[in-house]
Design an enzyme around this catalytic site. Structure first.
Site, short mmCIF file in Angstrom:
data_model
loop_
_atom_site.label_atom_id
_atom_site.label_comp_id
_atom_site.label_asym_id
_atom_site.label_seq_id
_atom_site.Cartn_x
_atom_site.Cartn_y
_atom_site.Cartn_z
N GLU A 77 0.97 -1.20 0.07
CA GLU A 77 -0.05 0.06 -0.08
C GLU A 77 0.84 1.24 0.10
O GLU A 77 0.45 2.26 -0.61
CB GLU A 77 -1.01 -0.05 1.11
N ASP A 218 -4.29 -9.61 -8.54
CA ASP A 218 -4.69 -8.65 -9.57
C ASP A 218 -3.93 -7.85 -10.13
O ASP A 218 -3.11 -7.80 -11.44
CB ASP A 218 -6.00 -8.08 -9.08
N GLU A 311 -18.50 -6.99 -2.86
CA GLU A 311 -17.07 -7.53 -2.98
C GLU A 311 -17.03 -8.81 -3.44
O GLU A 311 -16.12 -9.11 -4.23
CB GLU A 311 -16.64 -7.47 -1.54
N GLU A 332 -12.72 -0.07 -9.95
CA GLU A 332 -12.22 -1.19 -11.02
C GLU A 332 -13.14 -0.97 -12.10
O GLU A 332 -12.79 -1.04 -13.35
CB GLU A 332 -12.04 -2.25 -10.22
#
Length: 533
Positions: A77, A218, A311, A332
């Site tokens: 992150e 991802d 989710e 996304e």
């Protein structure tokens, strides 16, 4: 715009306060002195046209930012949000009206901040495999009790930021570190070519063996494609294309992508995750637009069913999964809509954008910011606003409806800048978004790296030349003379070969960067790396 600025430092909009955002433990939070959301949303201000606030935030960061603090932070992150955000802001600062240093974009305070942040992450990569731990203390490094288990994305999502840093600063340690992690992860594929979800970075043993395109994996696939484009690296693209073959073979069912067991390819979870929604946008970047649109339409039906993406969504039951019913304002699907609209111009993609704006405004808007949806079934709100809402969701929505935004430059416009090494082109389009939607200018990387690489080549040759001579001891016998002569001849040949090798791969002149954007070439033609395959 006023609302955006007011909420830049607010992560819990219902109670109008601030909270943890990058995996900082509660006890560390009071000491977490750098403003994550300020950094993460900084380039969004420029995309929306607010140069004044961009300049004010830059000044604030220059006066207050400090990474030498005793906190435990997520390596992943911190890289995508902080390092990526600072790099993007640095490369956009001239366009935003910030007074830049002589030698920019190869130097500057924001670049120095990005480098300082990245150096705090390097101890996490000190493992037997070169694959990083998931957490690092910004002052003391990796805790001896830190778990060696890291998700796949947490290993393979560094090449954009770290290579950009190396190309801009001239220090190869960042790019080398990211490439080593990528190469080690590549070696860990199963016999059928898939990777799992979590791996032990010390032993290289898979801990979670579910293979898919979503959470935990991802951005690894995303960075192979975008790294290939940004760095014009055919090896990275070849790696992705190998993955793409097995993904299509084992995980794709009726234009959905499921989770499968990485060694057998059998279905383990027949679910759609909201994080899967980046995939159609990624497909568009390699020119696979038809398949991208089919998958996007599947995902869009879920949005229309709930007014957002849960989710987890059970494909067999066409409904949410228990305890995974929320929508934390993820970007996304909107990201994919933006890429596909640029590639096709299909108005249905604008309809998704309209639906997203209406849903977020109607359901999520509160007094100060936009709250996440805790449960899409009844639209109850959660007291949380992630920084990615400002960094990504807002940005991609705006870009979807702003065809003339500077980030959509097709290469027909550009700027030039004079560096200590000469004049070069910047802002010529082809911006590559990192996984937090921070745009990176490939021309700037080219501008800084080519001169340094050529200078290093000359310096290395000179050093080799003189060290080969000054380090010699005077021979005393005929045999020693012959050995020394042969050694010297070999060294001279090596130097000549090294020089010829570097001369053959010398970078082009500063004004020779591509006139057409990299992303445009990939999205429209799909031919950059596929011609000879």
């Amino acid at each position: 715009m006023g609302l955006l600025w007011v909420c830049l430092v607010i992560a819990v909009p219902l109670s109008v306060s601030y909270m943890n955002a990058v995996g900082i433990t509660k006890e560390d939070m009071p000491h977490y002195s750098f403003s994550l959301t300020l950094i993460d949303a900084l380039d969004t201000l420029l995309v929306l046209g607010n140069k004044t606030e961009f300049q004010r935030v830059v000044q604030l960061l220059e006066n207050t930012l400090d990474f030498n603090i005793n906190v435990n932070a997520s390596v992943f992150e911190t890289n995508i949000r902080v390092v990526g955000g600072l790099l993007s802001a640095h490369l956009l600062s001239k366009k935003a009206g910030v007074e830049v240093d002589t030698g920019w974009p190869c130097t500057g305070p924001l670049l120095q901040m990005a480098e300082a942040a990245a150096r705090k992450l390097l101890p996490a990569f000190h493992t037997p495999t070169g694959m990083p731990y998931g957490t690092v203390n910004l002052m003391y490094g990796v805790n001896p009790s830190e778990t060696p288990v890291t998700c796949t994305a947490g290993i393979g999502t560094f090449i954009l930021e770290f290579a950009a840093l190396s190309r801009l600063t001239g220090d190869p340690v960042f790019e080398n570190t990211a490439r080593k992690a990528l190469n080690e992860l590549w070696k860990c594929r199963s016999d059928i070519g898939l990777v799992g979800n979590h791996i032990d970075v010390v032993s290289s043993k898979w801990v979670a063996q579910d293979a898919g395109i979503g959470a935990g994996v991802d951005s690894y696939f995303e960075y192979l494609v975008k790294g290939a484009i940004l760095l014009q690296d055919e090896k990275l693209m070849a790696m992705f294309l190998e993955y793409n073959k097995v993904i299509q073979n084992y995980t794709k069912f009726d234009d959905w992508y499921l989770w499968v067991q990485m060694h057998k390819g059998t279905v383990s979870m027949p679910i759609f995750q909201s994080l899967d929604s980046y995939w159609p946008g990624l497909q568009s970047l390699i020119g696979d637009v038809d398949n991208a649109v089919k998958t996007f339409l599947n995902y869009y039906t879920v949005w229309k069913q709930f007014g957002g993406l849960p989710e987890f969504y059970s494909i067999p039951h066409s409904y949410t999964v228990d305890k995974r019913e929320g929508y934390p304002l993820r970007p996304e699907l909107i990201e994919s809509a933006m890429y596909l609209y640029r590639a096709t111009g299909d108005p249905i993609l604008l309809e998704l954008g309209r639906d997203a704006v209406e849903s977020i405004e109607k359901i999520c808007k509160v007094e100060c910011g936009y709250a996440s949806i805790k449960d899409l079934r009844d639209h109850r709100l959660d007291n949380r606003m992630e920084s990615f809402f400002l960094a990504e969701t807002v940005k991609y929505l705006y870009l979807l409806f702003d065809p003339d935004n500077f980030l959509h430059n097709d290469g027909s416009a550009f700027d030039t800048v004079t560096t200590p090494y000469g004049e070069c082109v910047i802002d010529a389009g082809g911006y590559i978004f990192n996984t937090e939607a921070h745009p990176l200018d490939p021309a700037a990387l080219h501008c800084c790296s080519q001169h340094r690489s050529e200078r290093w080549e000359v310096e290395d040759l000179i050093q080799q030349f003189y060290s080969s001579r000054t380090g010699m001891n005077k021979p005393t016998t005929t045999k020693e003379k012959n050995v020394q002569t042969m050694k010297q001849k070999k060294e001279d040949q090596d130097i000549s070969a090294t020089f010829q090798k570097h001369r053959n791969k010398r970078s082009p002149a500063p004004l020779s960067c591509p006139a057409q954007s990299f992303t445009a070439r990939l999205a429209i033609m799909g031919q950059v790396f596929l011609d000879n395959r």
